[in-house]
Enzyme design. Structure first.
Site, PDB file in Angstrom:
ATOM      1  N   TYR A  57       0.850  -1.193   0.000  1.00 49.20           N
ATOM      2  CA  TYR A  57       0.000   0.000   0.000  1.00 49.20           C
ATOM      3  C   TYR A  57       0.886   1.244   0.000  1.00 49.20           C
ATOM      4  O   TYR A  57       1.475   1.613   0.991  1.00 49.20           O
ATOM      5  CB  TYR A  57      -0.965   0.016   1.191  1.00 49.20           C
ATOM      6  CG  TYR A  57      -1.930  -1.161   1.255  1.00 49.20           C
ATOM      7  CD1 TYR A  57      -2.240  -1.900   0.116  1.00 49.20           C
ATOM      8  CD2 TYR A  57      -2.530  -1.532   2.457  1.00 49.20           C
ATOM      9  CE1 TYR A  57      -3.120  -2.971   0.180  1.00 49.20           C
ATOM     10  CE2 TYR A  57      -3.410  -2.606   2.521  1.00 49.20           C
ATOM     11  CZ  TYR A  57      -3.694  -3.329   1.380  1.00 49.20           C
ATOM     12  OH  TYR A  57      -4.556  -4.393   1.449  1.00 49.20           O
ATOM     13  N   HIS A 125       0.165 -11.909   0.899  1.00 48.07           N
ATOM     14  CA  HIS A 125      -0.855 -11.070   0.245  1.00 48.07           C
ATOM     15  C   HIS A 125      -1.519 -11.785  -0.939  1.00 48.07           C
ATOM     16  O   HIS A 125      -2.727 -11.712  -1.124  1.00 48.07           O
ATOM     17  CB  HIS A 125      -0.206  -9.763  -0.218  1.00 48.07           C
ATOM     18  CG  HIS A 125      -1.145  -8.604  -0.264  1.00 48.07           C
ATOM     19  ND1 HIS A 125      -0.741  -7.321  -0.071  1.00 48.07           N
ATOM     20  CD2 HIS A 125      -2.485  -8.527  -0.481  1.00 48.07           C
ATOM     21  CE1 HIS A 125      -1.790  -6.502  -0.175  1.00 48.07           C
ATOM     22  NE2 HIS A 125      -2.850  -7.214  -0.425  1.00 48.07           N
ATOM     23  N   SER A 204     -12.668  -5.161   1.883  1.00 45.51           N
ATOM     24  CA  SER A 204     -13.646  -4.385   1.114  1.00 45.51           C
ATOM     25  C   SER A 204     -15.083  -4.692   1.549  1.00 45.51           C
ATOM     26  O   SER A 204     -15.949  -4.971   0.700  1.00 45.51           O
ATOM     27  CB  SER A 204     -13.475  -4.628  -0.396  1.00 45.51           C
ATOM     28  OG  SER A 204     -12.160  -4.339  -0.800  1.00 45.51           O
ATOM     29  N   PRO A 205     -15.373  -4.625   2.855  1.00 43.48           N
ATOM     30  CA  PRO A 205     -16.727  -4.969   3.323  1.00 43.48           C
ATOM     31  C   PRO A 205     -17.780  -3.952   2.899  1.00 43.48           C
ATOM     32  O   PRO A 205     -18.978  -4.224   2.995  1.00 43.48           O
ATOM     33  CB  PRO A 205     -16.567  -4.991   4.851  1.00 43.48           C
ATOM     34  CG  PRO A 205     -15.429  -4.061   5.119  1.00 43.48           C
ATOM     35  CD  PRO A 205     -14.487  -4.244   3.960  1.00 43.48           C
ATOM     36  N   LEU A 206     -17.310  -2.786   2.398  1.00 45.05           N
ATOM     37  CA  LEU A 206     -18.253  -1.763   1.910  1.00 45.05           C
ATOM     38  C   LEU A 206     -18.297  -1.759   0.382  1.00 45.05           C
ATOM     39  O   LEU A 206     -18.712  -0.769  -0.235  1.00 45.05           O
ATOM     40  CB  LEU A 206     -17.839  -0.378   2.442  1.00 45.05           C
ATOM     41  CG  LEU A 206     -17.763  -0.267   3.969  1.00 45.05           C
ATOM     42  CD1 LEU A 206     -17.190   1.086   4.387  1.00 45.05           C
ATOM     43  CD2 LEU A 206     -19.147  -0.466   4.592  1.00 45.05           C
ATOM     44  N   GLY A 207     -17.857  -2.863  -0.214  1.00 44.31           N
ATOM     45  CA  GLY A 207     -17.905  -2.948  -1.680  1.00 44.31           C
ATOM     46  C   GLY A 207     -17.089  -1.860  -2.349  1.00 44.31           C
ATOM     47  O   GLY A 207     -17.541  -1.241  -3.306  1.00 44.31           O
ATOM     48  N   GLY A 209     -16.573   0.946  -1.380  1.00 45.15           N
ATOM     49  CA  GLY A 209     -17.247   2.235  -1.227  1.00 45.15           C
ATOM     50  C   GLY A 209     -18.662   2.262  -1.791  1.00 45.15           C
ATOM     51  O   GLY A 209     -19.477   3.087  -1.398  1.00 45.15           O
TER      52      GLY A 209
HETATM   53  N1  LIG Z   1      -6.104  -8.654   1.015  1.00 42.02           N
HETATM   54  C1  LIG Z   1      -6.372  -7.943  -0.062  1.00 42.02           C
HETATM   55  O1  LIG Z   1      -6.024  -8.295  -1.170  1.00 42.02           O
HETATM   56  C2  LIG Z   1      -7.107  -6.639   0.099  1.00 42.02           C
HETATM   57  C3  LIG Z   1      -7.675  -5.991  -1.029  1.00 42.02           C
HETATM   58  C4  LIG Z   1      -8.363  -4.782  -0.829  1.00 42.02           C
HETATM   59  C5  LIG Z   1      -8.473  -4.255   0.445  1.00 42.02           C
HETATM   60  N2  LIG Z   1      -7.895  -4.889   1.517  1.00 42.02           N
HETATM   61  C6  LIG Z   1      -8.001  -4.362   2.902  1.00 42.02           C
HETATM   62  O2  LIG Z   1      -9.368  -4.115   3.199  1.00 42.02           O
HETATM   63  C7  LIG Z   1      -9.543  -2.769   3.629  1.00 42.02           C
HETATM   64  C8  LIG Z   1     -10.898  -2.234   3.187  1.00 42.02           C
HETATM   65  O3  LIG Z   1     -11.089  -2.421   1.799  1.00 42.02           O
HETATM   66  P1  LIG Z   1     -11.344  -1.255   0.748  1.00 42.02           P
HETATM   67  O4  LIG Z   1     -10.775   0.006   1.226  1.00 42.02           O
HETATM   68  O5  LIG Z   1     -10.927  -1.802  -0.576  1.00 42.02           O
HETATM   69  O6  LIG Z   1     -12.918  -1.153   0.626  1.00 42.02           O
HETATM   70  P2  LIG Z   1     -14.159  -0.814   1.571  1.00 42.02           P
HETATM   71  O7  LIG Z   1     -13.792  -0.868   2.992  1.00 42.02           O
HETATM   72  O8  LIG Z   1     -15.233  -1.670   1.064  1.00 42.02           O
HETATM   73  O9  LIG Z   1     -14.487   0.700   1.120  1.00 42.02           O
HETATM   74  C9  LIG Z   1     -13.577   1.735   1.280  1.00 42.02           C
HETATM   75  C10 LIG Z   1     -14.028   2.928   0.458  1.00 42.02           C
HETATM   76  O10 LIG Z   1     -15.236   3.429   0.983  1.00 42.02           O
HETATM   77  C11 LIG Z   1     -15.076   4.783   1.441  1.00 42.02           C
HETATM   78  N3  LIG Z   1     -15.782   4.846   2.728  1.00 42.02           N
HETATM   79  C12 LIG Z   1     -15.481   4.198   3.882  1.00 42.02           C
HETATM   80  N4  LIG Z   1     -16.395   4.444   4.840  1.00 42.02           N
HETATM   81  C13 LIG Z   1     -17.312   5.263   4.277  1.00 42.02           C
HETATM   82  C14 LIG Z   1     -18.504   5.873   4.750  1.00 42.02           C
HETATM   83  N5  LIG Z   1     -18.938   5.654   5.976  1.00 42.02           N
HETATM   84  N6  LIG Z   1     -19.200   6.673   3.897  1.00 42.02           N
HETATM   85  C15 LIG Z   1     -18.771   6.890   2.622  1.00 42.02           C
HETATM   86  N7  LIG Z   1     -17.656   6.340   2.113  1.00 42.02           N
HETATM   87  C16 LIG Z   1     -16.928   5.533   2.937  1.00 42.02           C
HETATM   88  C17 LIG Z   1     -13.585   4.986   1.561  1.00 42.02           C
HETATM   89  O11 LIG Z   1     -13.236   6.317   1.269  1.00 42.02           O
HETATM   90  P3  LIG Z   1     -12.148   7.141   2.141  1.00 42.02           P
HETATM   91  O12 LIG Z   1     -11.002   6.222   2.398  1.00 42.02           O
HETATM   92  O13 LIG Z   1     -11.808   8.272   1.249  1.00 42.02           O
HETATM   93  O14 LIG Z   1     -12.841   7.531   3.390  1.00 42.02           O
HETATM   94  C18 LIG Z   1     -13.035   4.053   0.491  1.00 42.02           C
HETATM   95  O15 LIG Z   1     -13.059   4.689  -0.776  1.00 42.02           O
HETATM   96  C19 LIG Z   1      -8.358  -2.025   3.006  1.00 42.02           C
HETATM   97  O16 LIG Z   1      -8.038  -0.852   3.724  1.00 42.02           O
HETATM   98  C20 LIG Z   1      -7.255  -3.053   3.116  1.00 42.02           C
HETATM   99  O17 LIG Z   1      -6.698  -3.023   4.419  1.00 42.02           O
HETATM  100  C21 LIG Z   1      -7.236  -6.077   1.345  1.00 42.02           C
END
Ligand SMILES: NC(=O)c1ccc[n+]([C@@H]2O[C@H](COP(=O)([O-])OP(=O)(O)OC[C@H]3O[C@@H](n4cnc5c(N)ncnc54)[C@H](OP(=O)(O)O)[C@@H]3O)[C@@H](O)[C@H]2O)c1
Length: 326
Positions: A57, A125, A204-207, A209
């Site tokens: 990252y 990873h 990515s539990p919020l899809g 975003g």
């Molecule tokens: N193992 C893997 O291969 C892998 C792959 C992807 C992700 N991950 C991990 O999973 C974590 C979460 O995944 P993710 O970031 O891809 O997706 P996510 O948690 O599904 O969604 C994050 C997105 O939603 C926005 N967001 C978060 N809370 C919000 C709210 N309450 N209202 C409006 N927008 C909101 C964030 O924007 P802002 O950040 O601008 O607030 C960001 O753009 C990552 O940080 C990482 O640690 C792991």
């Protein structure tokens, strides 16, 4: 905040993903490290004890931010990070390398950036097709014997890889995408993890975003936003997927919860061995997401969420899908 169990590791059942603190969905120019650090501090104040980052990252920036933020508060938090997407023998960032030599080099950099003498949960990873998983698991087992790592995890690994790794070094967690619109793990992976006593960390539990209801058009994304080439955010698929969000929004409105809180509350009903890591780099959003810990859904609402149409489109583009162990 209630806890979840990942094998023998206990963490807050809502964690914090630190990926967007280093970009991925945003151009580097708009990053705000000070706000990212405040976000981590606020998370800790709210009872979050699980922060997820990775060497790739940034690369490196997310670990550096986490390291700065936990200074003086290290014993309050379990830090999870990941190796294997930066090759330190010349390949560089984005090159899959889980050779034992690369794992040993990677861990030293992560420990330094995180400002700690141990990593609570160290994940591979992506599975490396060129290195037998037993060799990688053996390298992590050595790090555990040395006290540099406390627990072992895999990300996006197949059932066979999970079984083979677990034989060499018991796994505490598997991290893979899981949310209301990505439920593939329910068929084979989750039953296997339960059979073996391994916890599950939905990424990515919020899809990415979308499930927050804040994204109505992809035209607002920056050119280098990773989602621009994600099949679920493009063309006809995107329009169809907005209908999923509308239902999540409608159900949230019935209980005074935001769509993000509703999506997280649903995941929390899936088991106390599941610890989602919603990602954000903003204080207000970490407050909103963490409050999902106190939100309950009725049987009828759970049924309606369970009946949602599957998402239109693959969850990653072709290149990213190719790196997933299936
Ligand atoms: N193992 C893997 O291969 C892998 C792959 C992807 C992700 N991950 C991990 O999973 C974590 C979460 O995944 P993710 O970031 O891809 O997706 P996510 O948690 O599904 O969604 C994050 C997105 O939603 C926005 N967001 C978060 N809370 C919000 C709210 N309450 N209202 C409006 N927008 C909101 C964030 O924007 P802002 O950040 O601008 O607030 C960001 O753009 C990552 O940080 C990482 O640690 C792991």
């Amino acid at each position: 905040m209630k806890n979840a169990r990942l094998g023998d590791l206990e963490v807050s059942r809502i964690g914090l993903g630190a990926m967007t603190m280093a970009g991925t969905y945003t151009s580097e120019g708009v990053l705000d490290n000070a706000e990212s650090i405040r976000t981590i501090h606020r998370a800790l104040d709210l009872g979050v004890t699980h922060i997820d980052t990775a060497e790739i990252y940034g690369p490196f920036l997310s670990e550096e931010i986490v390291g700065q933020a936990v200074k003086g508060r290290r014993d309050q938090v379990r830090i999870a990070t990941k190796f294997g997407l930066v090759s330190h023998s010349g390949g560089g960032p984005g090159v899959i390398d889980s050779s034992p030599a690369n794992v040993r080099t990677a861990v030293e950099g992560s420990l330094r950036r995180l400002g700690t003498d141990h990593i609570d949960l160290y994940y591979q990873h992506r599975v490396d097709p060129n290195v037998p998983i037993e060799e990688t698991a053996g390298a992590v087992a050595d790090l555990i014997r040395e006290g540099k790592v406390l627990h072992f995890g895999l990300s996006e690994a197949s059932p066979e890889t999970i079984r083979r790794a677990h034989t060499v070094q018991p796994l505490s967690a598997l991290q893979t995408e899981y949310s209301l619109w990505t439920r593939d793990v329910e068929a084979e992976i989750l039953p296997l993890l339960r059979e073996l006593g391994i916890g599950f960390v939905p990424y990515s539990p919020l899809g990415h975003g979308l499930l927050t209801g804040q994204i109505r058009s992809v035209d607002d994304f920056a050119d280098d936003d990773w989602r621009k080439t994600n099949p679920r955010f493009t063309g006809e698929n995107f329009t169809r997927n907005l209908a999923i969000v509308d239902t999540v929004k409608e159900i949230g409105a019935e209980i005074g919860a935001s769509p993000a809180q509703t999506a997280l509350a649903w995941i929390l009903t899936r088991g106390d061995d599941i610890a989602p890591i919603p990602g954000t780099r903003r204080v207000s959003r970490v407050e909103e997401n963490t409050a999902a810990d106190g939100i309950g859904l009725t049987a009828d609402q759970l049924e309606r969420l369970g009946d949602l149409e599957p998402a239109a489109g693959e969850r990653h583009d072709e290149a990213n899908m190719a790196s997933i162990d299936r």
